[in-house]
Structure formats: structure tokens, C-alpha cells
Enzyme design. Structure first.
Site, PDB file in Angstrom:
ATOM      1  N   CYS A 114      54.213  45.395  37.892  1.00  0.00           N
ATOM      2  CA  CYS A 114      52.830  44.913  37.727  1.00  0.00           C
ATOM      3  C   CYS A 114      52.607  43.551  38.392  1.00  0.00           C
ATOM      4  CB  CYS A 114      52.465  44.850  36.242  1.00  0.00           C
ATOM      5  SG  CYS A 114      52.613  46.465  35.450  1.00  0.00           S
ATOM      6  N   HIS A 253      47.550  39.690  33.165  1.00  0.00           N
ATOM      7  CA  HIS A 253      47.793  41.130  33.317  1.00  0.00           C
ATOM      8  C   HIS A 253      47.370  41.826  32.026  1.00  0.00           C
ATOM      9  CE1 HIS A 253      49.478  44.924  34.178  1.00  0.00           C
ATOM     10  NE2 HIS A 253      50.549  44.796  33.416  1.00  0.00           N
ATOM     11  N   ASN A 283      45.989  49.843  31.389  1.00  0.00           N
ATOM     12  CA  ASN A 283      46.889  49.086  32.262  1.00  0.00           C
ATOM     13  C   ASN A 283      46.878  49.726  33.655  1.00  0.00           C
ATOM     14  OD1 ASN A 283      49.048  47.940  33.608  1.00  0.00           O
ATOM     15  ND2 ASN A 283      50.494  48.150  31.906  1.00  0.00           N
TER      16      ASN A 283
END
Ligand code: UT7
Length: 326
Positions: A114, A253, A283
Site C-alpha cells: 500500500c 492510508h 481499502n
């Protein structure tokens, strides 16, 4: 000669229109809207259509970022594409995106979980600050819906598809002012996509056993995420000469609302200073931060001159943070 900074000249995002809600998921796996909402903060996520690939989402977000920057594709000197769900193992998704933009320029992929977005922005910054390139397009895009096991309730409820792009340009005004990248590869087994590479090439066994899907030891990942998101943020702030209180927005994030809240607590900042949209998109890995920034810009929340902290944690493990003046 005055210092060259990398500055965000344009930003844009694209998410596929199809929504998959928690109630839809209740019909697919043994879960509940209440569990997903309480444990992660997610209410729905977007799912790419069967003819949309990672490069298509990336391309659409790149067009928006170029428009926002008032630039054309031919103004771009270099493309850095971050993804963990490439169209193919090769060529790089960045090359496919460049082709869609009609651009013949250096292009490649950064794959770093990520935080690939933080790594890609840092690569772009380094090329700009060194004077090698003037305008760099950073594309962050994922189609995670094709990389999850839709029978595994511990992962399939978490992820979504989406893309965001940034145009970074050389400027005498800051710009990116401080950053921190870090990693610990010894923890890689806690979050991985086991098959399809050299170690476990595709076979009947890997397909039958769902080895071509995200595998995560969620509780462990959660623990490390909270600790390292805060540490990276503080390091980037220190290198910027700023304190947490100087920051107008934290754009973290979006993996779990509880991770975001715990990070804000560790930074001593009110939860409202973090922009959170995990409820709408889940996500989207490398794309979460850019989707958030682009959405904030559209809503008039992100304004020129504000100090922004972005921070991410994920597979690798890798983690990192950047402080920039927008
Ligand atoms: O983006 C990359 C980084 N990723 C992350 O940072 C994600 C980090 N991890 C997390 O966000 C959280 O660990 C999760 C949201 C994945 C899970 O939340 P948790 O509070 O850590 O739950 P857990 O894994 O400890 O599971 C608790 C219980 C278990 O049942 P038992 O063993 O207590 O009976 C699970 O089987 O919840 C169960 N469970 C579910 N129940 C309903 C797990 N998934 C589900 C589900 N629906 N979807």
C-alpha cells in the site's frame, strides 16, 4: 542557485461506478454490516467492471490530474506507476498507461504494498529535485477485487478498486518538505499474495487452494500498522521542521478507521484532522491517499498553502510518510 522543490500541480481520481455494500456481502460470506462497520469503518467499496483493468482506472485518473494541472500528456517527462495488482506481470502497468495517454516517455512500476504511493512520490520527488525531470506523473491504481478470495470473509470485505494520479512539477516554492521511507522484509509472510510468481507458479493446486489471493494475518498487521504509521509520521515531521500541530490535514492510508484513530492519538491530534473516506471505498491500497486528496480538493477542503501529512503502511512490510505544502 535556489533549491528546486517538487510540488503537486494537479491531482485527480477515478473510481468505478459499481458499488458493493456490506449488505451485498452478507449474501456472499458469513458476515454482517455491523461487524464490518465496527471493525473497519467500511460501508461499501467500488468494483471494476470485467472489461476495466488497473491501467484503465489509472489512465482515467491521470487524465483528471493532467486537467487539474492545466497540462497535456506531452508535457510529462516521466511516469511512475504504483500498483500491487498489475494488468500483467509484464510489461509494467505504467507502460500500458503511458500508451493509453499516447505518451512515449520513460515509464515503470513501483511495487511496495500500500505505501507504493509514498515510494512512487519519493521517486518522483528525487528526479525533480535533482533537476533530471521537470514534470512527473505518478499514477496509483488497483483492481483488488480480482485478487481476493471471495470465500474468505477475513479479507474480501476489506478491499475495493480505484485510482488516483498526481502531477508533480519543479518549483522554487515548497513543495515536498520532509519524508520518511522504511521497511522490514522479515515480516512479509503476514500479508502476501502467495501464488503466480516464481515461488508458486500457477497450477491446478494453486487455483483450487485460493493461493492467487490476498492472504493476511489481520490482527498482527493491525498492530504493526498503528506503531509504524505514527513513527513514520513523526520522522517526516521532524525532517520538515514541523510539529504535528503545524499540520492542517493528515491524509492516512485507509485500511481501517481504528488504525487511523490510533495513529492520530499517537500524534496527539484530534481525529477530525484526519480525512477519512474508507466508508465509501474500503481499502484501495496504493490509491487510498490520492482518492482522498482529490476528493478533498473537489470539496474545497484542500487549499493552497496548507501543510499536509500523508502516511501509509502495508505489505512488505513497508511504511512511509511525506509532509508537503499544497
Ligand atoms: O492495507 C494494508 C494493511 N492492512 C491493514 O492494515 C489491515 C489490518 N487489520 C485490520 O484492519 C483488522 O485486523 C481486520 C479488520 C482485518 C480484522 O479486525 P480484528 O478486530 O483484528 O478481527 P480479528 O481478525 O481479530 O477477528 C475477530 C473475530 C474472529 O472470530 P473469533 O476467532 O474471535 O471467533 C474472526 O473469525 O471476527 C471474525 N471475523 C469476522 N466476523 C464477521 C473475521 N472477519 C469477519 C467478518 N465478518 N468479515
Amino acid at each position: 542557485m535556489s533549491r528546486i522543490y517538487a510540488r503537486i500541480a494537479g491531482i485527480g481520481h477515478y473510481v468505478p461506478p459499481a458499488r458493493l455494500t456490506n449488505h451485498d456481502l452478507e449474501r456472499i460470506v458469513e458476515t454482517s454490516d455491523q461487524w464490518i462497520t465496527e471493525r473497519s469503518g467500511i460501508k461499501e467499496r467500488r468494483i471494476a467492471s470485467i472489461d476495466e483493468n488497473t491501467s484503465d482506472l489509472g489512465y482515467k485518473s491521470a487524465l483528471k490530474a493532467l486537467e487539474d494541472a492545466g497540462m497535456k500528456a506531452e508535457d510529462i517527462d516521466f511516469i511512475v506507476s504504483a500498483t500491487n495488482t498489475p494488468d500483467m506481470i509484464f510489461p509494467a502497468t505504467g507502460c500500458l498507461e503511458a500508451a493509453k495517454l499516447g505518451l512515449k516517455a520513460p515509464c515503470f512500476d513501483v511495487q511496495a504494498g500500500c505505501p507504493g504511493v509514498i515510494y512512487a512520490l519519493e521517486v518522483a520527488r528525487a528526479f525533480i529535485e535533482s533537476g533530471i525531470y521537470r514534470n512527473v506523473l505518478v499514477i496509483t491504481s488497483e483492481v483488488l477485487s480480482r485478487f481476493v478470495n471471495w470465500k474468505d470473509r477475513t479479507t474480501c470485505v476489506l478491499f475495493g478498486d480505484g485510482a488516483a494520479s498526481y502531477v508533480l512539477t519543479a518549483s522554487s516554492e515548497p513543495g515536498f518538505i520532509g519524508s520518511c521511507l522504511s521497511g522490514d522484509g522479515s515480516l512479509g509472510d503476514l500479508l502476501k499474495f502467495p501464488a503466480g510468481g516464481v515461488r508458486e507458479p500457477a497450477s491446478e493446486y494453486t487455483v483450487k487452494n485460493h493461493r492467487h489471493a490476498v492472504f493476511m494475518q489481520g490482527r498482527e498487521v493491525f498492530r504493526y500498522a498503528v506503531s509504524y504509521m505514527a513513527k513514520a509520521s513523526l520522522k517526516a515531521l521532524e525532517r520538515s521542521g514541523l510539529s504535528p500541530q503545524d499540520i492542517d490535514w493528515v491524509v492516512p492510508h485507509q485500511a481501517n478507521k481504528r488504525i487511523i484513530d490510533a495513529t492520530m492519538d499517537k500524534l496527539g491530534l484530534p481525529h477530525e484532522k484526519a480525512y477519512v473516506n474508507i466508508d465509501k471505498y474500503g481499502n484501495t491500497s496504493v490509491a487510498t491517499i490520492g482518492i482522498a486528496l482529490s476528493e478533498m480538493k473537489e470539496k474545497g477542503l484542500l487549499k493552497r498553502g496548507q501543510n499536509v501529512l500523508i502516511v501509509s503502511f502495508g505489505a512488505g512490510f513497508t511504511w512511509g510518510a511525506i509532509v508537503f505544502r499544497y
